[in-house]
Design a protein around this motif. Structure first.
Motif, PDB file in Angstrom:
ATOM      1  N   GLY A 204      34.657 -38.157 107.060  1.00 27.26           N
ATOM      2  CA  GLY A 204      35.825 -37.438 107.577  1.00 27.26           C
ATOM      3  C   GLY A 204      36.553 -36.668 106.494  1.00 27.26           C
ATOM      4  O   GLY A 204      37.136 -35.612 106.747  1.00 27.26           O
ATOM      5  N   ALA A 205      36.523 -37.203 105.274  1.00 26.00           N
ATOM      6  CA  ALA A 205      37.193 -36.518 104.152  1.00 26.00           C
ATOM      7  C   ALA A 205      36.205 -35.575 103.482  1.00 26.00           C
ATOM      8  O   ALA A 205      36.072 -35.540 102.264  1.00 26.00           O
ATOM      9  CB  ALA A 205      37.735 -37.530 103.155  1.00 26.00           C
ATOM     10  N   ALA A 206      35.508 -34.787 104.293  1.00 26.92           N
ATOM     11  CA  ALA A 206      34.436 -33.939 103.775  1.00 26.92           C
ATOM     12  C   ALA A 206      34.965 -32.798 102.921  1.00 26.92           C
ATOM     13  O   ALA A 206      34.267 -32.296 102.053  1.00 26.92           O
ATOM     14  CB  ALA A 206      33.619 -33.369 104.940  1.00 26.92           C
ATOM     15  N   CYS A 207      36.188 -32.365 103.170  1.00 27.78           N
ATOM     16  CA  CYS A 207      36.744 -31.216 102.434  1.00 27.78           C
ATOM     17  C   CYS A 207      38.261 -31.275 102.560  1.00 27.78           C
ATOM     18  O   CYS A 207      38.787 -31.541 103.647  1.00 27.78           O
ATOM     19  CB  CYS A 207      36.203 -29.905 103.011  1.00 27.78           C
ATOM     20  SG  CYS A 207      36.959 -28.427 102.300  1.00 27.78           S
ATOM     21  N   CYS A 208      38.974 -30.998 101.470  1.00 25.67           N
ATOM     22  CA  CYS A 208      40.438 -31.068 101.493  1.00 25.67           C
ATOM     23  C   CYS A 208      41.061 -29.862 102.194  1.00 25.67           C
ATOM     24  O   CYS A 208      42.225 -29.886 102.566  1.00 25.67           O
ATOM     25  CB  CYS A 208      40.982 -31.178 100.074  1.00 25.67           C
ATOM     26  SG  CYS A 208      40.710 -29.683  99.076  1.00 25.67           S
ATOM     27  N   GLY A 209      40.298 -28.773 102.325  1.00 31.72           N
ATOM     28  CA  GLY A 209      40.820 -27.574 102.993  1.00 31.72           C
ATOM     29  C   GLY A 209      41.379 -26.525 102.047  1.00 31.72           C
ATOM     30  O   GLY A 209      41.905 -25.505 102.499  1.00 31.72           O
ATOM     31  N   ALA A 210      41.256 -26.750 100.736  1.00 32.17           N
ATOM     32  CA  ALA A 210      41.861 -25.800  99.793  1.00 32.17           C
ATOM     33  C   ALA A 210      41.241 -24.408  99.903  1.00 32.17           C
ATOM     34  O   ALA A 210      41.956 -23.397  99.877  1.00 32.17           O
ATOM     35  CB  ALA A 210      41.724 -26.323  98.359  1.00 32.17           C
ATOM     36  N   THR A 228      41.036 -35.506 106.746  1.00 31.33           N
ATOM     37  CA  THR A 228      41.062 -36.197 105.449  1.00 31.33           C
ATOM     38  C   THR A 228      42.039 -37.363 105.482  1.00 31.33           C
ATOM     39  O   THR A 228      41.753 -38.460 104.975  1.00 31.33           O
ATOM     40  CB  THR A 228      41.442 -35.199 104.340  1.00 31.33           C
ATOM     41  OG1 THR A 228      40.454 -34.163 104.292  1.00 31.33           O
ATOM     42  CG2 THR A 228      41.529 -35.881 102.989  1.00 31.33           C
ATOM     43  N   MET A 229      43.207 -37.148 106.088  1.00 36.59           N
ATOM     44  CA  MET A 229      44.190 -38.234 106.176  1.00 36.59           C
ATOM     45  C   MET A 229      43.617 -39.413 106.964  1.00 36.59           C
ATOM     46  O   MET A 229      43.801 -40.579 106.588  1.00 36.59           O
ATOM     47  CB  MET A 229      45.468 -37.720 106.831  1.00 36.59           C
ATOM     48  CG  MET A 229      46.302 -36.855 105.903  1.00 36.59           C
ATOM     49  SD  MET A 229      47.664 -36.035 106.763  1.00 36.59           S
ATOM     50  CE  MET A 229      48.477 -37.401 107.570  1.00 36.59           C
ATOM     51  N   ALA A 230      42.913 -39.116 108.042  1.00 36.59           N
ATOM     52  CA  ALA A 230      42.351 -40.189 108.868  1.00 36.59           C
ATOM     53  C   ALA A 230      41.279 -40.971 108.114  1.00 36.59           C
ATOM     54  O   ALA A 230      41.077 -42.163 108.371  1.00 36.59           O
ATOM     55  CB  ALA A 230      41.764 -39.594 110.152  1.00 36.59           C
ATOM     56  N   ALA A 231      40.598 -40.319 107.184  1.00 28.93           N
ATOM     57  CA  ALA A 231      39.505 -40.971 106.452  1.00 28.93           C
ATOM     58  C   ALA A 231      39.993 -41.753 105.238  1.00 28.93           C
ATOM     59  O   ALA A 231      39.195 -42.427 104.574  1.00 28.93           O
ATOM     60  CB  ALA A 231      38.493 -39.919 106.010  1.00 28.93           C
ATOM     61  N   LEU A 232      41.285 -41.667 104.923  1.00 30.98           N
ATOM     62  CA  LEU A 232      41.839 -42.366 103.749  1.00 30.98           C
ATOM     63  C   LEU A 232      43.064 -43.175 104.186  1.00 30.98           C
ATOM     64  O   LEU A 232      44.192 -42.908 103.763  1.00 30.98           O
ATOM     65  CB  LEU A 232      42.218 -41.346 102.668  1.00 30.98           C
ATOM     66  CG  LEU A 232      41.033 -40.643 101.992  1.00 30.98           C
ATOM     67  CD1 LEU A 232      41.450 -39.323 101.375  1.00 30.98           C
ATOM     68  CD2 LEU A 232      40.439 -41.558 100.923  1.00 30.98           C
ATOM     69  N   ALA A 263      53.960 -38.921 103.527  1.00 29.25           N
ATOM     70  CA  ALA A 263      53.661 -40.242 102.952  1.00 29.25           C
ATOM     71  C   ALA A 263      52.263 -40.244 102.344  1.00 29.25           C
ATOM     72  O   ALA A 263      52.036 -40.821 101.267  1.00 29.25           O
ATOM     73  CB  ALA A 263      53.776 -41.319 104.038  1.00 29.25           C
ATOM     74  N   PHE A 264      51.335 -39.589 103.010  1.00 25.63           N
ATOM     75  CA  PHE A 264      49.974 -39.485 102.463  1.00 25.63           C
ATOM     76  C   PHE A 264      50.005 -38.752 101.126  1.00 25.63           C
ATOM     77  O   PHE A 264      49.413 -39.190 100.134  1.00 25.63           O
ATOM     78  CB  PHE A 264      49.076 -38.741 103.460  1.00 25.63           C
ATOM     79  CG  PHE A 264      47.671 -38.519 102.978  1.00 25.63           C
ATOM     80  CD1 PHE A 264      46.675 -39.444 103.245  1.00 25.63           C
ATOM     81  CD2 PHE A 264      47.344 -37.376 102.239  1.00 25.63           C
ATOM     82  CE1 PHE A 264      45.374 -39.247 102.787  1.00 25.63           C
ATOM     83  CE2 PHE A 264      46.056 -37.175 101.780  1.00 25.63           C
ATOM     84  CZ  PHE A 264      45.067 -38.101 102.058  1.00 25.63           C
ATOM     85  N   ALA A 265      50.690 -37.619 101.097  1.00 26.74           N
ATOM     86  CA  ALA A 265      50.733 -36.804  99.877  1.00 26.74           C
ATOM     87  C   ALA A 265      51.327 -37.594  98.703  1.00 26.74           C
ATOM     88  O   ALA A 265      50.917 -37.406  97.553  1.00 26.74           O
ATOM     89  CB  ALA A 265      51.543 -35.541 100.136  1.00 26.74           C
ATOM     90  N   ALA A 266      52.258 -38.482  99.006  1.00 23.24           N
ATOM     91  CA  ALA A 266      52.893 -39.257  97.934  1.00 23.24           C
ATOM     92  C   ALA A 266      51.925 -40.253  97.301  1.00 23.24           C
ATOM     93  O   ALA A 266      52.181 -40.758  96.198  1.00 23.24           O
ATOM     94  CB  ALA A 266      54.110 -39.997  98.499  1.00 23.24           C
ATOM     95  N   ARG A 267      50.818 -40.554  97.975  1.00 20.00           N
ATOM     96  CA  ARG A 267      49.817 -41.472  97.415  1.00 20.00           C
ATOM     97  C   ARG A 267      48.841 -40.776  96.476  1.00 20.00           C
ATOM     98  O   ARG A 267      48.053 -41.426  95.798  1.00 20.00           O
ATOM     99  CB  ARG A 267      49.028 -42.136  98.560  1.00 20.00           C
ATOM    100  CG  ARG A 267      49.836 -43.070  99.432  1.00 20.00           C
ATOM    101  CD  ARG A 267      49.108 -43.369 100.744  1.00 20.00           C
ATOM    102  NE  ARG A 267      47.753 -43.837 100.536  1.00 20.00           N
ATOM    103  CZ  ARG A 267      46.772 -43.712 101.440  1.00 20.00           C
ATOM    104  NH1 ARG A 267      47.006 -43.131 102.614  1.00 20.00           N
ATOM    105  NH2 ARG A 267      45.568 -44.167 101.187  1.00 20.00           N
TER     106      ARG A 267
END
Ligand code: SF4
Ligand code: SF4
Length: 402
Positions: A204-210, A228-232, A263-267
């Motif tokens: 699911g975290a195949a690509c960050c989207g940058a 990506t959030m769902a996979a982490l 909250a995800f970004a803060a990790r």
């Protein structure tokens, strides 16, 4: 035309011009339209004064590397990334051009297809391996590969990444996992040497989207962020060894605008930020002076200007290498995600300035914490390694790939 920029943010520029020497496109062209000040003025004319977003305007925005060097140089705090990203998205996904049916600056179909393909990681890995075999059979013209930013010798096989715990996630991403998994392997082994268990995300975290975000493909970027959030899941820190991916993951709160995304970004931590606080935990013996490599540090823009975490790379390298600083004040190298592929002439001209700075530094090896920069410089003959590979070499000598 509404470019989607917050007016108060667009108003912050006072046209002082102090950013101009820090802008790579202005440095190589001398054109005001290709400077931060010129781009802000053009965005104001379109959003505030009703000017047509003509070809000159599109060129002004499309040639921006989005390095954000102007942000750190600007005394007025112009949030240039917050201006260029919605503007690029308006051009790529917004209303149709008066001359035709497509949005004003929609990226080419092949580029959009390539970006969409990144969501299928197994396909990316298989395609990369097939390309590697084709390279061995001399079926891929070197010039074409270089033009597209593909390494001259892709790996056919990659080291296996085995989880060792659940203390931290190591984000693996898309193209980097296919082309430079040896870097992930070195990073993981160094992180584990601090006594930390490492987990890896699923597909699911195949690509960050940058890459999608930089091209203005906001819909795709938000889809990749959600996946990506769902996979982490959970609370464990998310360590990132690619500066561009790290900057994107840290921006999810702004991109998605939800408390969960914030909250995800803060990790998210760049791996050097995390390691710099744990250097005493590493089994590092001080190498003899003669064994310390001389290394020039190339600061990826998304580490220096966006994450502002470039000092941590020096902290991590200090015990294992003699660091040589480049004298170009962190000017961009011209890689810029897919920039080297879509703006090859400007990217090469910008890189020439970086190559000259590297030559002046006189170090045989360059350390870069971003795969795009590493590939862009390696294509010009520079010996580039990831900083964590140097740490791994110091812990386990004679093994660049642990
Ligand atoms: S972006 Fe900042 S540094 Fe550049 S001209 Fe505007 S106010 Fe000055
Ligand atoms: S982001 Fe980089 S290329 Fe774009 S205007 Fe700013 S300094 Fe110039």
């Amino acid at each position: 035309m509404d470019l989607g920029i917050v007016d108060d943010e667009l108003a912050t520029c006072v046209a002082c011009g102090l950013c101009l020497p820090h802008c790579p496109t202005y440095r190589v062209t001398g054109e005001e339209a290709l400077s931060p000040r010129g781009r802000v003025a053009a965005m104001r004319q379109v959003q505030w004064d009703g000017a047509d977003p003509d070809a000159t305007f599109v060129r002004s925005l499309e040639t921006c590397v989005q390095c954000r060097g102007c942000e750190t140089a600007c005394p007025s705090g112009v949030p240039f990334g917050r201006l260029i990203e919605p503007a690029r998205q308006s051009l790529a996904e917004g209303p149709p051009s008066p001359a035709g049916g497509a949005p004003l600056a929609r990226p080419p179909r092949t580029f959009r297809l390539a970006v969409r393909t990144l969501r299928w990681h197994r396909l990316v890995l298989a395609g990369s391996s097939a390309l590697a075999v084709a390279q061995r059979l001399r079926l891929v013209p070197r010039r074409l590969a270089s033009r597209l930013g593909v390494p001259a010798r892709l790996p056919i096989r990659r080291p296996r990444l085995r989880p060792s715990g659940a203390d931290v996630w190591v984000f693996t991403g898309c193209v980097m996992d296919a082309w430079q998994r040896d870097v992930h392997a070195a990073v993981a082994r160094v992180v584990e040497a601090t006594g930390t268990g490492v987990a890896y995300p699923g597909p699911g975290a195949a690509c960050c989207g940058a890459l999608a975000a930089h091209a203005g493909l906001g819909t795709e970027a938000r889809a990749r962020a959600a996946a990506t959030m769902a996979a982490l899941p959970g609370d464990a820190p998310i360590l990132v060894d690619a500066a561009g991916c790290g900057a994107q993951l840290k921006d999810y709160g702004h991109l998605l605008g939800t408390p969960e995304a914030a909250a995800f970004a803060a990790r998210v931590r760049d791996v050097h930020e995390w390691l710099a606080e744990r250097m005493d935990d590493l089994p590092l013996a001080a190498p003899a002076a003669a064994d310390r490599p001389r290394v020039a540090v190339q600061d990826p823009c998304h580490l220096r200007h966006v994450q502002r975490a470039h000092a941590a790379v020096r902290t991590v390298l200090a015990p294992v290498a003699d660091v040589v600083e480049l004298d170009d004040e962190g000017l961009c190298c011209g890689a810029g995600g897919a920039y080297a592929a879509v703006q090859p002439d400007l990217a090469a001209a910008i890189r020439d300035r970086k190559l000259a700075a590297i030559a002046r530094a006189g170090a045989p090896v360059v350390a870069s914490a971003n795969p795009g920069c590493a590939l862009h410089l390696a294509a010009a003959g520079v010996d580039v390694v990831h900083p964590c590979q140097l740490v791994a070499e110091a812990i386990w000598p004679r093994n660049r790939v642990p």
